[in-house]
Design a protein around this motif. Sequence first.
Motif, PDB file in Angstrom:
ATOM      1  N   ILE A 194       0.856  -1.194   0.000  1.00 41.84           N
ATOM      2  CA  ILE A 194       0.000   0.000   0.000  1.00 41.84           C
ATOM      3  C   ILE A 194       0.889   1.241   0.000  1.00 41.84           C
ATOM      4  O   ILE A 194       1.940   1.268   0.642  1.00 41.84           O
ATOM      5  N   ALA A 195       0.465   2.265  -0.719  1.00 35.28           N
ATOM      6  CA  ALA A 195       1.215   3.526  -0.741  1.00 35.28           C
ATOM      7  C   ALA A 195       1.218   4.154   0.651  1.00 35.28           C
ATOM      8  O   ALA A 195       0.217   4.086   1.379  1.00 35.28           O
ATOM      9  N   LEU A 196       2.334   4.746   1.015  1.00 32.95           N
ATOM     10  CA  LEU A 196       2.460   5.387   2.322  1.00 32.95           C
ATOM     11  C   LEU A 196       1.499   6.574   2.414  1.00 32.95           C
ATOM     12  O   LEU A 196       1.525   7.462   1.554  1.00 32.95           O
ATOM     13  N   PRO A 197       0.619   6.600   3.444  1.00 34.19           N
ATOM     14  CA  PRO A 197      -0.320   7.728   3.585  1.00 34.19           C
ATOM     15  C   PRO A 197       0.411   9.063   3.702  1.00 34.19           C
ATOM     16  O   PRO A 197       1.527   9.132   4.234  1.00 34.19           O
ATOM     17  N   TYR A 198      -0.238  10.112   3.244  1.00 36.27           N
ATOM     18  CA  TYR A 198       0.397  11.435   3.182  1.00 36.27           C
ATOM     19  C   TYR A 198       0.797  11.945   4.564  1.00 36.27           C
ATOM     20  O   TYR A 198       1.793  12.651   4.720  1.00 36.27           O
ATOM     21  N   ARG A 199       0.031  11.564   5.598  1.00 37.26           N
ATOM     22  CA  ARG A 199       0.339  12.063   6.948  1.00 37.26           C
ATOM     23  C   ARG A 199       1.726  11.598   7.416  1.00 37.26           C
ATOM     24  O   ARG A 199       2.395  12.278   8.190  1.00 37.26           O
ATOM     25  N   TYR A 200       2.150  10.414   6.932  1.00 37.47           N
ATOM     26  CA  TYR A 200       3.482   9.934   7.294  1.00 37.47           C
ATOM     27  C   TYR A 200       4.558  10.592   6.430  1.00 37.47           C
ATOM     28  O   TYR A 200       5.669  10.839   6.890  1.00 37.47           O
ATOM     29  N   LYS A 201       4.214  10.882   5.189  1.00 41.70           N
ATOM     30  CA  LYS A 201       5.172  11.570   4.318  1.00 41.70           C
ATOM     31  C   LYS A 201       5.514  12.955   4.861  1.00 41.70           C
ATOM     32  O   LYS A 201       6.630  13.444   4.691  1.00 41.70           O
ATOM     33  N   LEU A 202       4.552  13.568   5.536  1.00 46.35           N
ATOM     34  CA  LEU A 202       4.790  14.892   6.118  1.00 46.35           C
ATOM     35  C   LEU A 202       5.893  14.849   7.177  1.00 46.35           C
ATOM     36  O   LEU A 202       6.589  15.839   7.404  1.00 46.35           O
ATOM     37  N   LEU A 203       6.047  13.686   7.831  1.00 48.92           N
ATOM     38  CA  LEU A 203       7.088  13.551   8.851  1.00 48.92           C
ATOM     39  C   LEU A 203       8.467  13.834   8.269  1.00 48.92           C
ATOM     40  O   LEU A 203       9.321  14.439   8.914  1.00 48.92           O
ATOM     41  N   SER A 204       8.685  13.362   7.029  1.00 52.26           N
ATOM     42  CA  SER A 204       9.994  13.545   6.405  1.00 52.26           C
ATOM     43  C   SER A 204      10.262  15.012   6.061  1.00 52.26           C
ATOM     44  O   SER A 204      11.398  15.399   5.830  1.00 52.26           O
ATOM     45  N   ILE A 205       9.206  15.817   6.039  1.00 57.97           N
ATOM     46  CA  ILE A 205       9.362  17.245   5.742  1.00 57.97           C
ATOM     47  C   ILE A 205       9.572  18.058   7.019  1.00 57.97           C
ATOM     48  O   ILE A 205      10.357  18.994   7.056  1.00 57.97           O
ATOM     49  N   PHE A 206       8.884  17.655   8.090  1.00 57.40           N
ATOM     50  CA  PHE A 206       8.879  18.468   9.304  1.00 57.40           C
ATOM     51  C   PHE A 206       9.778  17.940  10.421  1.00 57.40           C
ATOM     52  O   PHE A 206       9.611  18.325  11.576  1.00 57.40           O
ATOM     53  N   MET A 207      10.734  17.071  10.098  1.00 49.80           N
ATOM     54  CA  MET A 207      11.736  16.703  11.093  1.00 49.80           C
ATOM     55  C   MET A 207      12.524  17.967  11.453  1.00 49.80           C
ATOM     56  O   MET A 207      12.981  18.681  10.546  1.00 49.80           O
ATOM     57  N   PRO A 208      12.701  18.284  12.744  1.00 46.50           N
ATOM     58  CA  PRO A 208      13.258  19.583  13.159  1.00 46.50           C
ATOM     59  C   PRO A 208      14.554  19.971  12.471  1.00 46.50           C
ATOM     60  O   PRO A 208      14.662  21.069  11.917  1.00 46.50           O
ATOM     61  N   ILE A 209      15.542  19.070  12.484  1.00 43.96           N
ATOM     62  CA  ILE A 209      16.864  19.425  11.940  1.00 43.96           C
ATOM     63  C   ILE A 209      16.790  19.574  10.429  1.00 43.96           C
ATOM     64  O   ILE A 209      17.370  20.496   9.851  1.00 43.96           O
ATOM     65  N   LYS A 210      16.049  18.681   9.787  1.00 42.66           N
ATOM     66  CA  LYS A 210      15.902  18.755   8.333  1.00 42.66           C
ATOM     67  C   LYS A 210      15.208  20.056   7.934  1.00 42.66           C
ATOM     68  O   LYS A 210      15.603  20.725   6.975  1.00 42.66           O
ATOM     69  N   LEU A 211      14.189  20.432   8.698  1.00 40.08           N
ATOM     70  CA  LEU A 211      13.436  21.647   8.399  1.00 40.08           C
ATOM     71  C   LEU A 211      14.321  22.886   8.576  1.00 40.08           C
ATOM     72  O   LEU A 211      14.342  23.776   7.726  1.00 40.08           O
ATOM     73  N   VAL A 212      15.070  22.924   9.689  1.00 37.98           N
ATOM     74  CA  VAL A 212      15.968  24.047   9.945  1.00 37.98           C
ATOM     75  C   VAL A 212      17.026  24.155   8.853  1.00 37.98           C
ATOM     76  O   VAL A 212      17.353  25.244   8.379  1.00 37.98           O
ATOM     77  N   THR A 213      17.568  22.994   8.441  1.00 37.63           N
ATOM     78  CA  THR A 213      18.584  22.977   7.378  1.00 37.63           C
ATOM     79  C   THR A 213      18.026  23.553   6.082  1.00 37.63           C
ATOM     80  O   THR A 213      18.688  24.334   5.395  1.00 37.63           O
ATOM     81  N   LYS A 214      16.784  23.172   5.756  1.00 42.88           N
ATOM     82  CA  LYS A 214      16.151  23.693   4.537  1.00 42.88           C
ATOM     83  C   LYS A 214      15.934  25.203   4.625  1.00 42.88           C
ATOM     84  O   LYS A 214      16.156  25.930   3.659  1.00 42.88           O
ATOM     85  N   ILE A 215      15.493  25.658   5.801  1.00 35.88           N
ATOM     86  CA  ILE A 215      15.260  27.095   5.989  1.00 35.88           C
ATOM     87  C   ILE A 215      16.569  27.865   5.857  1.00 35.88           C
ATOM     88  O   ILE A 215      16.636  28.907   5.187  1.00 35.88           O
ATOM     89  N   LYS A 216      17.632  27.350   6.486  1.00 36.03           N
ATOM     90  CA  LYS A 216      18.946  27.997   6.395  1.00 36.03           C
ATOM     91  C   LYS A 216      19.421  28.069   4.945  1.00 36.03           C
ATOM     92  O   LYS A 216      19.936  29.093   4.487  1.00 36.03           O
ATOM     93  N   ALA A 217      19.246  26.946   4.223  1.00 39.74           N
ATOM     94  CA  ALA A 217      19.677  26.904   2.822  1.00 39.74           C
ATOM     95  C   ALA A 217      18.908  27.930   1.987  1.00 39.74           C
ATOM     96  O   ALA A 217      19.468  28.592   1.105  1.00 39.74           O
ATOM     97  N   GLU A 218      17.611  28.060   2.289  1.00 38.53           N
ATOM     98  CA  GLU A 218      16.783  29.012   1.555  1.00 38.53           C
ATOM     99  C   GLU A 218      17.206  30.453   1.864  1.00 38.53           C
ATOM    100  O   GLU A 218      17.276  31.304   0.976  1.00 38.53           O
ATOM    101  N   ILE A 219      17.523  30.728   3.143  1.00 34.99           N
ATOM    102  CA  ILE A 219      17.986  32.066   3.537  1.00 34.99           C
ATOM    103  C   ILE A 219      19.298  32.402   2.838  1.00 34.99           C
ATOM    104  O   ILE A 219      19.475  33.508   2.303  1.00 34.99           O
ATOM    105  N   ILE A 220      20.220  31.432   2.826  1.00 33.43           N
ATOM    106  CA  ILE A 220      21.518  31.646   2.159  1.00 33.43           C
ATOM    107  C   ILE A 220      21.314  31.904   0.670  1.00 33.43           C
ATOM    108  O   ILE A 220      21.916  32.799   0.085  1.00 33.43           O
TER     109      ILE A 220
END
Length: 319
Positions: free
Chosen positions: A276-302
């Motif tokens: 079964i395809a992974l439900p979207y609510r679990y896919k969101l976890l890979s986006i909102f992991m704290p360190i990953k999210l901060v890294t993305k924000i920093k990269a975007e600011i740079i």
Amino acid sequence: MNDIISIVVISYNAEKLIEETLNSIKSQTYKNIELIITDDCSKDDTFNVAKKWCEENSIRFVNTICVQTIGNKGIPHNINNGIRYAQGKYIKVIAADDLLVDTFIQDMYNFCEENNYKIAFSDIEIFNLDNENEPQYPLEMKEVFKLPVEKQYSFLLKCNFVPAVSSFIRKDLIDELNIYNEKYPFLDDLPAWLKVTKNGIKLNLLDKKLVRYRRHSAAISTLNKVNPRLTESAYLVYKNEIRPELLRRFNLVRVVDNDMYYYYLKKTIEYNNRGIALPYRYKLLSIFMPIKLVTKIKAEIIRKNKRFTKRKYFNRRHK
């Protein structure tokens, strides 16, 4: 006469690749080599291919041993099974699908003897017969080898920077610390480096490409592929070795990040097994992991700052 070096070849279902690995060992410029092949109960003809090769090439080595485990016991057990036969001063463990450059043993032996190192690694070349543009060992990871051992240990709690395929280790260190932990059947390297650095032994790098590391679809550690057995071992290492140390250091952000990451992986495996395809609510976890999210924000600011700086420079030049 130079010291004996024991090369331990660990194999599992590698009948098509093991001879190429063994030939790279036979071609070593260093002569005083003991060859030990230990097979983890392969389902194919790997063991017979290895035995035949040893019989035909035994004259090249000071000693050859070819053994097979009873039942598939995992990577650390297979390594330990080979090491218990070893007589050499140093141990070189290599998987039956990777290749040594012909000066590997000589270069690593000289490097360790001249600097009195008990453990060392070389740079590696990553290759894949299906992909000529395979990413190489990152330059920034090499810098970690220059850090003191305490900082290397701290870095390992966040990221495994060590090219395990190029390890070259004194046997007395392996025996003293029993570094290959069989509690983690499909993850031999990270627990070993954590134990070594925790005991105050620094990891060292010879910055020469002396090993060719093969990536292919059958490999346990293949990228972009969630392997249930590897994930389970990695989670146990995190739970038993890393998480308690992070909590002791009050690194709660990384604990939350890792907890979310392993929960996401477990759910991915669970739904894959059910087809079964992974439900979207679990896919969101890979986006909102704290360190990953901060890294993305920093990269975007740079990125935005760079664009802003370029625009200012352009406007000034064209006033």
